[in-house]
Scaffold this active site. Structure first.
Site, PDB file in Angstrom:
ATOM      1  N   GLU A   1      -0.800   9.153  17.855  1.00  0.00           N
ATOM      2  CA  GLU A   1       1.057   9.256  17.252  1.00  0.00           C
ATOM      3  C   GLU A   1       1.150   8.502  15.763  1.00  0.00           C
ATOM      4  O   GLU A   1       1.792   8.513  14.895  1.00  0.00           O
ATOM      5  CB  GLU A   1       2.304   8.999  18.579  1.00  0.00           C
ATOM      6  CG  GLU A   1       1.830  10.028  19.274  1.00  0.00           C
ATOM      7  CD  GLU A   1       2.304   9.778  21.075  1.00  0.00           C
ATOM      8  OE1 GLU A   1       3.469   9.942  20.883  1.00  0.00           O
ATOM      9  OE2 GLU A   1       1.827   9.928  21.899  1.00  0.00           O
TER      10      GLU A   1
ATOM     11  N   SER B   1       2.131   3.561  30.123  1.00  0.00           N
ATOM     12  CA  SER B   1       4.014   3.772  30.030  1.00  0.00           C
ATOM     13  C   SER B   1       4.160   2.506  31.367  1.00  0.00           C
ATOM     14  O   SER B   1       3.593   2.663  32.115  1.00  0.00           O
ATOM     15  CB  SER B   1       3.723   4.865  30.777  1.00  0.00           C
ATOM     16  OG  SER B   1       5.451   4.872  31.220  1.00  0.00           O
TER      17      SER B   1
ATOM     18  N   LYS C   1       0.405   7.937  33.560  1.00  0.00           N
ATOM     19  CA  LYS C   1       0.355   8.563  31.688  1.00  0.00           C
ATOM     20  C   LYS C   1      -1.019   7.441  31.165  1.00  0.00           C
ATOM     21  O   LYS C   1      -1.272   6.609  31.667  1.00  0.00           O
ATOM     22  CB  LYS C   1       1.319   7.729  31.216  1.00  0.00           C
ATOM     23  CG  LYS C   1       2.619   8.747  31.395  1.00  0.00           C
ATOM     24  CD  LYS C   1       2.916  10.304  31.370  1.00  0.00           C
ATOM     25  CE  LYS C   1       2.667  10.272  29.990  1.00  0.00           C
ATOM     26  NZ  LYS C   1       4.549  10.641  29.044  1.00  0.00           N
TER      27      LYS C   1
ATOM     28  N   ASN D   1      -1.343   7.450  26.982  1.00  0.00           N
ATOM     29  CA  ASN D   1      -0.515   8.418  25.945  1.00  0.00           C
ATOM     30  C   ASN D   1      -1.446   7.964  24.518  1.00  0.00           C
ATOM     31  O   ASN D   1      -2.359   6.861  24.558  1.00  0.00           O
ATOM     32  CB  ASN D   1       0.416   7.124  25.859  1.00  0.00           C
ATOM     33  CG  ASN D   1       1.139   7.878  26.751  1.00  0.00           C
ATOM     34  OD1 ASN D   1       1.520   8.812  27.172  1.00  0.00           O
ATOM     35  ND2 ASN D   1       2.583   6.851  26.740  1.00  0.00           N
TER      36      ASN D   1
ATOM     37  N   TYR E   1       8.813  -4.394 -21.137  1.00  0.00           N
ATOM     38  CA  TYR E   1       8.805  -4.901 -19.209  1.00  0.00           C
ATOM     39  C   TYR E   1      10.687  -5.043 -18.724  1.00  0.00           C
ATOM     40  O   TYR E   1      10.814  -5.202 -19.557  1.00  0.00           O
ATOM     41  CB  TYR E   1       8.023  -6.207 -19.528  1.00  0.00           C
ATOM     42  CG  TYR E   1       8.526  -6.830 -18.212  1.00  0.00           C
ATOM     43  CD1 TYR E   1       7.498  -6.546 -17.027  1.00  0.00           C
ATOM     44  CD2 TYR E   1       9.613  -7.716 -17.526  1.00  0.00           C
ATOM     45  CE1 TYR E   1       6.657  -6.854 -15.635  1.00  0.00           C
ATOM     46  CE2 TYR E   1       8.800  -7.873 -16.413  1.00  0.00           C
ATOM     47  CZ  TYR E   1       8.171  -8.166 -15.534  1.00  0.00           C
ATOM     48  OH  TYR E   1       8.332  -7.944 -14.048  1.00  0.00           O
TER      49      TYR E   1
ATOM     50  N   THR F   1      -3.952  30.451  14.111  1.00  0.00           N
ATOM     51  CA  THR F   1      -3.273  30.279  13.151  1.00  0.00           C
ATOM     52  C   THR F   1      -1.962  31.037  13.850  1.00  0.00           C
ATOM     53  O   THR F   1      -1.804  31.307  15.418  1.00  0.00           O
ATOM     54  CB  THR F   1      -3.959  31.997  12.565  1.00  0.00           C
ATOM     55  OG1 THR F   1      -3.467  33.190  13.082  1.00  0.00           O
ATOM     56  CG2 THR F   1      -5.160  31.757  12.010  1.00  0.00           C
ATOM     57  N   HIS F   2      -1.354  30.328  12.877  1.00  0.00           N
ATOM     58  CA  HIS F   2       0.502  29.950  14.075  1.00  0.00           C
ATOM     59  C   HIS F   2      -0.004  29.583  15.418  1.00  0.00           C
ATOM     60  O   HIS F   2       1.198  30.188  16.233  1.00  0.00           O
ATOM     61  CB  HIS F   2       0.685  32.246  14.392  1.00  0.00           C
ATOM     62  CG  HIS F   2       0.478  32.845  13.413  1.00  0.00           C
ATOM     63  ND1 HIS F   2       1.204  32.859  11.968  1.00  0.00           N
ATOM     64  CD2 HIS F   2      -0.775  33.111  12.522  1.00  0.00           C
ATOM     65  CE1 HIS F   2       0.549  33.934  10.715  1.00  0.00           C
ATOM     66  NE2 HIS F   2       0.328  33.852  11.261  1.00  0.00           N
TER      67      HIS F   2
ATOM     68  N   LYS G   1       4.914  -3.873  -6.668  1.00  0.00           N
ATOM     69  CA  LYS G   1       3.476  -4.565  -6.088  1.00  0.00           C
ATOM     70  C   LYS G   1       4.059  -4.788  -4.069  1.00  0.00           C
ATOM     71  O   LYS G   1       3.202  -3.636  -3.691  1.00  0.00           O
ATOM     72  CB  LYS G   1       3.769  -6.128  -5.994  1.00  0.00           C
ATOM     73  CG  LYS G   1       2.398  -6.591  -7.492  1.00  0.00           C
ATOM     74  CD  LYS G   1       3.297  -7.901  -7.813  1.00  0.00           C
ATOM     75  CE  LYS G   1       4.366  -8.109  -8.851  1.00  0.00           C
ATOM     76  NZ  LYS G   1       4.720  -7.085 -10.188  1.00  0.00           N
TER      77      LYS G   1
HETATM   78  N1  ARG Z   1       6.872 -11.906 -11.390  1.00  0.00           N
HETATM   79  C1  ARG Z   1       6.862 -10.712 -12.089  1.00  0.00           C
HETATM   80  C2  ARG Z   1       6.759  -8.852 -11.851  1.00  0.00           C
HETATM   81  O1  ARG Z   1       5.730  -9.728 -10.457  1.00  0.00           O
HETATM   82  C3  ARG Z   1       5.905 -11.441 -12.905  1.00  0.00           C
HETATM   83  C4  ARG Z   1       5.985 -11.159 -14.775  1.00  0.00           C
HETATM   84  C5  ARG Z   1       7.690 -12.013 -14.830  1.00  0.00           C
HETATM   85  N2  ARG Z   1       7.743 -12.255 -16.280  1.00  0.00           N
HETATM   86  C6  ARG Z   1       9.219 -12.083 -16.408  1.00  0.00           C
HETATM   87  N3  ARG Z   1       9.280 -11.725 -18.219  1.00  0.00           N
HETATM   88  N4  ARG Z   1       9.627 -12.010 -15.792  1.00  0.00           N
HETATM   89  O2  ARG Z   1       6.533  -8.528 -12.240  1.00  0.00           O
END
Ligand code: ARG
Length: 460
Positions: free
Chosen positions: A292, A279, A285, A287, A319, A157-158, A327
């Site tokens: 890390e 190294s 060394k 490592n 949208y 601890t600590h 993504k």
């Molecule tokens: N490439 C677009 C995305 O990843 C797909 C949807 C696009 N829709 C639109 N109305 N432009 O979100």
């Protein structure tokens, strides 16, 4: 430049050159090709079943999509940036393969519900993969723990040696953490398992579609109730990223401990050659680079979470192209997490504890002083505060004599507290200290054996 072949009807000219570098998502959303094809197949089957498109066109669409899936799998598919994204790339290729019938596929849907569906499918899959990778790591930790029940190390601890603990107990603490990570991914996967397909652009569609059917086809529990929510919600991705971030922080803690344990000052463990690096300048060394890096990856995954949270914050319904930014953050977090989990599992499997070093470190610094105080409470019926004081005086005596508590002569102890007897010595050793901590969840070997058995059963 000519206008876009997929949506350019009302355009006289094409996009500016620089737009080619800015708007396409194909370079990354091609990773959702399989999900996109699955979604399109479900949609086409539904359209024909409801009499919205002719059977022969649906057949051609399904055959064409199967052919495209093969082309992609075999690396023969040509992805085109001018076609923006995976959805338009696949639809365009479908047109090349089957002709005008391909144009019927996009009836009663939009890229907005299409991308939301593809992405949910992808993230659902990522939850499953994270879960599997976590379980693999848990198995490695469990196995290492099972072989080290009697390996004593200092518990800190600590960052100060506090009380002796079993190395197995320490490793099993991580099994607990990672088991909660598994549950977080499972829970997120369950909540995200609703289908956006059929929400169309944002408001639904005039066609008599069967959303229950497409939801079922894609393994979703049900269609999403509100079309605006369906196309705009990205909290499922945030939940994935939050779970990934928490798991990454756990990995980071474990990795950080391993880095410490490997340093010569500790020398608690040795990593295998396979998980160490040299190294370029210092020949001596060895490592713990992989540990890390694993420690550092948490920052990156947290960055992914923060980035997406910042994108969706304040975004109006429904949208907006901002959502295309979702993504890459998720892909990056998923790749990072899965790889880090696999590396850590390999590192743990190969890791050798240096039992003597651990035991020596555990016996430095009077780690059984609490046991001494507890003996004074239990045997001499002292109030704990007074016992603490007496034990402190005996620690001081040991310090002055440069010996550990076990080697302080009885006469010296009795000079501090006359009622102390020979029996006190049996609680002052490391193993006795461990064995005494048999409260539920404690580090006593018998308690650890219960934990080992519990996880052996769970991880089978
Ligand atoms: N490439 C677009 C995305 O990843 C797909 C949807 C696009 N829709 C639109 N109305 N432009 O979100």
């Amino acid at each position: 430049m000519a206008s876009n072949q997929m949506w350019g009807g009302r355009f006289a000219g094409g996009p500016a050159e620089i737009m080619q570098a800015f708007t396409p998502s194909i370079d990354f959303d091609r990773r959702m090709a399989a999900e996109d094809i699955k979604g399109s197949c479900a949609h086409a089957r539904m359209l024909v079943q409801e009499g919205i498109i002719p059977a022969e066109d649906a057949d051609a669409i399904l055959k064409g999509l199967a052919e495209i899936a093969t082309e992609i799998a075999e690396g023969r598919f040509v992805f085109k940036r001018e076609l923006e994204d995976i959805h338009l790339n696949i639809e365009s290729r479908l047109t090349e393969l089957i002709g005008p019938a391909a144009g019927r596929l996009h009836t009663a849907r939009s890229r907005n519900d299409q991308v939301a569906t593809d992405f949910r499918l992808w993230v659902r899959g990522a939850c499953g993969r994270s879960e599997d990778a976590l379980i693999t790591l848990m198995r490695a930790l469990h196995e290492k723990a099972a072989g080290n029940i009697d390996t004593v190390m200092p518990g800190f601890t600590h960052m100060q040696a506090a009380q002796p603990i079993s190395f197995a107990h320490h490793l099993l603490a991580y099994v607990e953490m990672f088991s909660r990570d598994v549950l977080r991914f499972r829970d997120a996967a369950k909540r995200m398992n609703e289908c956006p397909l059929g929400a169309a652009a944002l408001a639904g569609t005039p066609y008599a579609i069967d959303r229950e059917f497409t939801a079922r086809q894609l393994g979703f529990d049900k269609p999403m109730r509100n079309s605006l929510d369906a196309v705009s919600a990205r909290d499922f991705a945030l939940e994935y990223l939050a779970a990934a971030t928490i798991a990454a922080t756990h990995l980071s803690k474990l990795a950080g401990e391993i880095v410490q344990w490997c340093s010569p000052g500790f020398g608690f463990v040795t990593l295998s050659d396979a998980f160490s690096t040299g190294s370029s300048i210092m020949p001596q060394k060895r490592n713990p680079d992989a540990a890390e890096l694993a420690r550092g990856k948490a920052g990156r995954v947290l960055g992914d979470f923060t980035a997406l949270a910042a994108v969706v914050k304040g975004l109006v319904l429904a949208y907006g192209s901002d959502l295309q930014e979702d993504k890459e953050r998720v892909f990056d977090a998923a790749d990072t997490l899965e790889l880090t989990l696999a590396v850590m599992a390999g590192m743990i499997r190969d890791m050798t504890p240096n039992k003597e070093k651990m035991r020596a470190a555990a016996s430095a610094g009077f780690p059984t002083a609490t046991d001494l105080a507890d003996w004074l409470v239990q045997t001499l019926k002292k109030p704990f505060r007074e016992a603490h004081h007496i034990a402190g005086a005996i620690v001081k005596c040991a310090e002055d004599r440069h010996c550990d508590l076990e080697h302080v002569p009885l006469a010296d102890m009795q000079a501090i507290e006359p009622a102390i007897t020979e029996a006190v010595y049996k609680v002052l050793g490391l193993d006795a200290s461990l064995a005494a901590r048999m409260s539920y969840g404690g580090t006593a070997p018998n308690r650890i054996k219960e934990q080992i058995a519990f996880w052996r059963d769970k991880l089978r």
